[in-house]
Structures are given as C-alpha cells and as structure tokens.
Design a protein around this motif. Structure first.
Motif, PDB file in Angstrom:
ATOM      1  N   VAL A  11      -5.898  40.677  -8.056  1.00 52.44           N
ATOM      2  CA  VAL A  11      -6.068  39.486  -8.892  1.00 52.44           C
ATOM      3  C   VAL A  11      -5.211  39.664 -10.134  1.00 52.44           C
ATOM      4  O   VAL A  11      -5.492  40.508 -10.970  1.00 52.44           O
ATOM      5  N   GLN A  12      -4.171  38.860 -10.199  1.00 49.21           N
ATOM      6  CA  GLN A  12      -3.309  38.913 -11.372  1.00 49.21           C
ATOM      7  C   GLN A  12      -3.226  37.521 -11.960  1.00 49.21           C
ATOM      8  O   GLN A  12      -2.804  36.585 -11.298  1.00 49.21           O
ATOM      9  N   ASP A  13      -3.668  37.379 -13.191  1.00 47.51           N
ATOM     10  CA  ASP A  13      -3.623  36.100 -13.886  1.00 47.51           C
ATOM     11  C   ASP A  13      -2.307  35.970 -14.637  1.00 47.51           C
ATOM     12  O   ASP A  13      -2.263  36.064 -15.857  1.00 47.51           O
ATOM     13  N   THR A  14      -1.243  35.777 -13.884  1.00 42.95           N
ATOM     14  CA  THR A  14       0.065  35.664 -14.504  1.00 42.95           C
ATOM     15  C   THR A  14       1.000  34.885 -13.585  1.00 42.95           C
ATOM     16  O   THR A  14       0.801  34.858 -12.378  1.00 42.95           O
ATOM     17  N   LEU A  15       1.979  34.283 -14.173  1.00 43.48           N
ATOM     18  CA  LEU A  15       2.991  33.601 -13.379  1.00 43.48           C
ATOM     19  C   LEU A  15       3.976  34.593 -12.759  1.00 43.48           C
ATOM     20  O   LEU A  15       4.678  34.280 -11.810  1.00 43.48           O
ATOM     21  N   PHE A  16       4.027  35.789 -13.324  1.00 40.91           N
ATOM     22  CA  PHE A  16       4.955  36.803 -12.861  1.00 40.91           C
ATOM     23  C   PHE A  16       4.179  38.061 -12.470  1.00 40.91           C
ATOM     24  O   PHE A  16       4.064  38.999 -13.252  1.00 40.91           O
ATOM     25  N   PRO A  17       3.639  38.084 -11.262  1.00 35.25           N
ATOM     26  CA  PRO A  17       2.820  39.235 -10.858  1.00 35.25           C
ATOM     27  C   PRO A  17       3.633  40.526 -10.802  1.00 35.25           C
ATOM     28  O   PRO A  17       4.818  40.515 -10.469  1.00 35.25           O
ATOM     29  N   GLU A  18       2.980  41.605 -11.173  1.00 38.81           N
ATOM     30  CA  GLU A  18       3.609  42.929 -11.179  1.00 38.81           C
ATOM     31  C   GLU A  18       3.790  43.405  -9.736  1.00 38.81           C
ATOM     32  O   GLU A  18       2.913  43.229  -8.906  1.00 38.81           O
ATOM     33  N   GLU A  19       4.930  43.991  -9.452  1.00 41.84           N
ATOM     34  CA  GLU A  19       5.175  44.599  -8.151  1.00 41.84           C
ATOM     35  C   GLU A  19       5.198  46.109  -8.328  1.00 41.84           C
ATOM     36  O   GLU A  19       5.631  46.620  -9.353  1.00 41.84           O
ATOM     37  N   TYR A  20       4.727  46.806  -7.297  1.00 43.17           N
ATOM     38  CA  TYR A  20       4.653  48.254  -7.339  1.00 43.17           C
ATOM     39  C   TYR A  20       5.426  48.846  -6.171  1.00 43.17           C
ATOM     40  O   TYR A  20       5.418  48.292  -5.073  1.00 43.17           O
ATOM     41  N   THR A  21       6.049  49.979  -6.418  1.00 43.23           N
ATOM     42  CA  THR A  21       6.753  50.725  -5.385  1.00 43.23           C
ATOM     43  C   THR A  21       6.360  52.190  -5.518  1.00 43.23           C
ATOM     44  O   THR A  21       6.344  52.735  -6.621  1.00 43.23           O
ATOM     45  N   ILE A  22       6.047  52.815  -4.392  1.00 43.93           N
ATOM     46  CA  ILE A  22       5.725  54.238  -4.370  1.00 43.93           C
ATOM     47  C   ILE A  22       7.004  55.005  -4.043  1.00 43.93           C
ATOM     48  O   ILE A  22       7.711  54.668  -3.092  1.00 43.93           O
ATOM     49  N   VAL A  23       7.293  56.025  -4.842  1.00 45.61           N
ATOM     50  CA  VAL A  23       8.440  56.895  -4.600  1.00 45.61           C
ATOM     51  C   VAL A  23       7.893  58.155  -3.941  1.00 45.61           C
ATOM     52  O   VAL A  23       7.138  58.906  -4.557  1.00 45.61           O
ATOM     53  N   THR A  24       8.249  58.361  -2.674  1.00 47.28           N
ATOM     54  CA  THR A  24       7.664  59.452  -1.900  1.00 47.28           C
ATOM     55  C   THR A  24       8.592  59.907  -0.796  1.00 47.28           C
ATOM     56  O   THR A  24       9.478  59.154  -0.375  1.00 47.28           O
ATOM     57  N   GLN A  25       8.366  61.118  -0.326  1.00 44.21           N
ATOM     58  CA  GLN A  25       9.053  61.646   0.858  1.00 44.21           C
ATOM     59  C   GLN A  25       8.094  61.701   2.045  1.00 44.21           C
ATOM     60  O   GLN A  25       8.466  62.140   3.129  1.00 44.21           O
ATOM     61  N   ASP A  26       6.858  61.280   1.856  1.00 45.43           N
ATOM     62  CA  ASP A  26       5.804  61.391   2.860  1.00 45.43           C
ATOM     63  C   ASP A  26       5.899  60.241   3.859  1.00 45.43           C
ATOM     64  O   ASP A  26       5.595  59.092   3.542  1.00 45.43           O
ATOM     65  N   GLY A  27       6.302  60.561   5.081  1.00 46.40           N
ATOM     66  CA  GLY A  27       6.473  59.544   6.117  1.00 46.40           C
ATOM     67  C   GLY A  27       5.202  58.789   6.435  1.00 46.40           C
ATOM     68  O   GLY A  27       5.225  57.578   6.669  1.00 46.40           O
ATOM     69  N   GLU A  28       4.077  59.475   6.458  1.00 41.94           N
ATOM     70  CA  GLU A  28       2.808  58.803   6.785  1.00 41.94           C
ATOM     71  C   GLU A  28       2.382  57.875   5.663  1.00 41.94           C
ATOM     72  O   GLU A  28       1.879  56.782   5.913  1.00 41.94           O
ATOM     73  N   LEU A  29       2.584  58.282   4.422  1.00 38.77           N
ATOM     74  CA  LEU A  29       2.271  57.401   3.294  1.00 38.77           C
ATOM     75  C   LEU A  29       3.140  56.148   3.346  1.00 38.77           C
ATOM     76  O   LEU A  29       2.652  55.038   3.103  1.00 38.77           O
ATOM     77  N   ILE A  30       4.390  56.312   3.677  1.00 41.08           N
ATOM     78  CA  ILE A  30       5.291  55.155   3.808  1.00 41.08           C
ATOM     79  C   ILE A  30       4.787  54.224   4.898  1.00 41.08           C
ATOM     80  O   ILE A  30       4.729  53.005   4.718  1.00 41.08           O
ATOM     81  N   SER A  31       4.381  54.783   6.029  1.00 41.71           N
ATOM     82  CA  SER A  31       3.886  53.988   7.154  1.00 41.71           C
ATOM     83  C   SER A  31       2.623  53.208   6.792  1.00 41.71           C
ATOM     84  O   SER A  31       2.519  52.004   7.047  1.00 41.71           O
ATOM     85  N   VAL A  32       1.671  53.872   6.166  1.00 46.51           N
ATOM     86  CA  VAL A  32       0.414  53.216   5.783  1.00 46.51           C
ATOM     87  C   VAL A  32       0.661  52.186   4.686  1.00 46.51           C
ATOM     88  O   VAL A  32       0.071  51.102   4.689  1.00 46.51           O
ATOM     89  N   SER A  33       1.560  52.494   3.761  1.00 42.54           N
ATOM     90  CA  SER A  33       1.887  51.551   2.690  1.00 42.54           C
ATOM     91  C   SER A  33       2.415  50.240   3.260  1.00 42.54           C
ATOM     92  O   SER A  33       2.076  49.153   2.779  1.00 42.54           O
ATOM     93  N   LYS A  34       3.236  50.336   4.291  1.00 39.03           N
ATOM     94  CA  LYS A  34       3.786  49.139   4.935  1.00 39.03           C
ATOM     95  C   LYS A  34       2.678  48.252   5.495  1.00 39.03           C
ATOM     96  O   LYS A  34       2.778  47.029   5.455  1.00 39.03           O
TER      97      LYS A  34
END
Length: 132
Positions: A99-122
């Motif tokens: 829930v973001q009360d804004t016209l410009f919602p924040e986007e997040y990116t995870i910086v990782t080398q973990d293949g499983e984390l990348i897969s689950v994040s997707k």
C-alpha cells in the motif's frame, strides 16, 4: 528505485561504490550475517549505507512468505545459518509495496548472487540484479 543488498553481494568494491549513493540499503539481518566482530560493524556503519530495521508489517508479510516457501531449503538454509535474510528482504519489499499512497510508487531491486532468491523474487514480481 531502491536497491537492497544481499549478504553475498557485499564486497569492498560494492560497499565503496554504494556508500556514495542514497538509494542503496541493507536490512539488519544482512548486516548480522556480514559482520563477525564489533570492529567490522563499526567499519561498515562508517560507509554510510543505511541499515533498515524491520517493523511489525514486515514480520506479518514474513508469515505469508514462510507459509509459501518455508520448505524451500534452497532458499532458506537455516541449518547452515544462511538464508534468513533472503526471506526477510522479500517480506520487507512486499510490505513496503503493498500500500503506497503516492503517485510515484517506490520500486525495489535486490542485488544478489543467489539463484534461488532470484527465482523466488520473480514469483513476487520483485526485480533482482546480479552484479557479477
């Protein structure tokens, strides 16, 4: 855009570059996984990278993430003491973007080398980058 650094993405090179930016963060559990002494923690804090402490809304999301992925031993390797920050980063981003009360919602990116984390994040629509 905000970038959350995973423990495995931390290196002297990335820390030096990230300390000059205001959009790079880590959660407290990543710091706990990364530093092994009070001296290392003091040195890390001097970089200027913000450390995020989780709140109740993040832990409520953690329950949801654990219900879905709690048996994924490639993601959560509790027996090795690794992977606890991975699910917490997911929970943090999910709670913050819910829930973001804004016209410009924040986007997040995870910086990782973990293949499983990348897969689950997707699965959750969370962006990841592997800087290596």
């Amino acid at each position: 855009m905000k970038y959350l650094l995973d423990t495995n993405s931390l290196s002297k090179n990335i820390i030096n570059k990230a300390s000059k930016r205001s959009d790079v963060f880590i959660i407290r559990d990543v710091l706990d996984e990364y530093v092994y002494s009070p001296e290392e923690e003091t040195k890390f804090k001097s970089t200027g990278i913000d450390v995020i402490d989780l709140e109740q809304k993040h832990f409520e999301k953690l329950i949801e993430v654990m219900k879905k992925h709690g048996d994924n031993f490639s993601l959560i390797r509790l027996y090795t003491g690794k992977g606890t920050a991975d699910v917490l980063m997911l929970a943090y981003i999910l709670a913050e973007t819910e829930v973001q009360d804004t016209l410009f919602p924040e986007e997040y990116t995870i910086v990782t080398q973990d293949g499983e984390l990348i897969s689950v994040s997707k699965e959750y629509g969370i962006n990841c980058i592997n800087q290596f």
